[in-house]
Enzyme design. Structure first.
Site, PDB file in Angstrom:
ATOM      1  N   HIS A  87       0.832  -1.146  -0.142  1.00 27.51           N
ATOM      2  CA  HIS A  87      -0.066  -0.034  -0.100  1.00 27.51           C
ATOM      3  C   HIS A  87       0.825   1.133  -0.048  1.00 27.51           C
ATOM      4  O   HIS A  87       0.537   2.169  -1.056  1.00 27.51           O
ATOM      5  CB  HIS A  87      -0.960   0.121   1.166  1.00 27.51           C
ATOM      6  N   GLU A  94       2.407   5.373  13.206  1.00 24.45           N
ATOM      7  CA  GLU A  94       1.199   4.909  14.020  1.00 24.45           C
ATOM      8  C   GLU A  94       0.655   3.332  14.062  1.00 24.45           C
ATOM      9  O   GLU A  94       0.524   2.993  14.938  1.00 24.45           O
ATOM     10  CB  GLU A  94      -0.081   5.203  13.035  1.00 24.45           C
ATOM     11  N   ASP A  95       1.454   2.494  13.077  1.00 23.72           N
ATOM     12  CA  ASP A  95       1.251   1.153  13.021  1.00 23.72           C
ATOM     13  C   ASP A  95       2.373   0.210  13.504  1.00 23.72           C
ATOM     14  O   ASP A  95       2.307  -1.007  13.361  1.00 23.72           O
ATOM     15  CB  ASP A  95       0.565   0.741  11.596  1.00 23.72           C
ATOM     16  N   ASP A 129      -2.798   8.434  -0.582  1.00 21.68           N
ATOM     17  CA  ASP A 129      -3.269   7.488   0.289  1.00 21.68           C
ATOM     18  C   ASP A 129      -4.642   7.204   0.140  1.00 21.68           C
ATOM     19  O   ASP A 129      -5.035   6.117  -0.056  1.00 21.68           O
ATOM     20  CB  ASP A 129      -2.953   8.024   1.879  1.00 21.68           C
TER      21      ASP A 129
END
Length: 274
Positions: A61, A89-90, A152
């Site tokens: 992605h 964030e991830d 995005d």
């Protein structure tokens, strides 16, 4: 600039989607392309074990987002930040590590996208859409943050089919009410048009199908007439020694639907609005 240097990645070990990105980056110096590939290496390691709803490795992605920005000819820092935009964030990757490896500019861009991602539209009333757009633009001190966020969103819309129905509707509504208008405000008409088309198709599939079919039917009858009008305009401008390029445009399904709503028309009037 990064504090450390790393040996270039062997192209034979790169997956096809990264090789495709590398091809798109031909406008950058080789040294900058190597930095982008290093960002992929860092991002792939950080997102290791994570997958998208489609089952693909998650890193596909952000690399796709970087590819959209590469088509716009963006600088290396923006491309690198796009590849790493979800890491803070991830993943366990820290802001300080990003700054140390890729420079403070990249760290600020990734941090800016992360802050925008924490703003959720789902609980807001539709009437607040304009205020929310202004808030997004005001929070992004660097316009490149907005460009990454729009790219995005565009890739998320292109791959929306992997989501469940409620998520598709929510994301499509956000896209039409928040992100497409921002793209329009920035003059990014191609991205705006695709966001609107994908959003309309996901939110109102039956209405999209009916209007699209009407457009295709009407276009067959009007293509020749449009060509003659464009040719006549071009000839007249040339005779007056005015350099110009005449381009015909077919209204999009979303544009026609929006006009139908504003004028309270039904599908029978579709051909009148083109």
């Amino acid at each position: 600039m990064p504090a450390a240097t790393h040996p270039p990645l062997d192209p034979s070990v790169l997956p096809p989607y990264v090789l495709a990105l590398r091809e798109r980056l031909g406008y950058l110096p080789e040294s900058q392309i190597e930095r982008v590939l290093r960002a992929y290496e860092v991002g792939a390691h950080a997102h290791e074990g994570q997958a998208r709803k489609s089952g693909e490795p998650y890193i596909t992605h952000p690399v796709a987002v970087a590819g959209i920005l590469a088509e716009l000819g963006m600088d290396a820092e923006t491309i690198i930040a796009a590849i790493l935009h979800d890491t803070l964030e991830d993943t366990e990757l820290s802001r300080s590590a990003l700054a140390s490896e890729f420079g403070e500019t990249v760290a600020e861009l990734v941090d800016g996208v992360t802050k925008l991602d924490k703003m959720k539209f789902g609980s807001r009333q539709e009437a607040d859409a304009e205020s929310f757009r202004k808030m997004l633009l005001a929070m992004a001190r660097d316009l490149r943050v907005i460009l990454i966020k729009l790219s995005d969103r565009l890739h998320n819309m292109r791959t929306l089919g992997a989501k469940d129905a409620p998520s598709r509707r929510r994301i499509a509504r956000e896209t039409l009410e928040i992100y497409a208008p921002i793209a329009q405000r920035l003059g990014m008409n191609k991205i705006k048009a695709e966001l609107q088309d994908l959003g309309f198709r996901a939110l109102y599939p039956d209405r999209y199908r009916v209007i699209s079919e009407r457009i295709r039917a009407a276009l067959g009858n009007r293509r020749e007439a449009m060509g003659k009008i464009e040719e006549a305009l071009s000839a007249r401008l040339a005779a007056d020694q005015l350099p110009a390029r005449v381009v015909g445009r077919i209204k999009s399904p979303w544009s026609i639907y929006s006009k139908m709503r504003s004028e309270h028309r039904s599908e029978e009037h579709t051909s009148e609005l083109q």
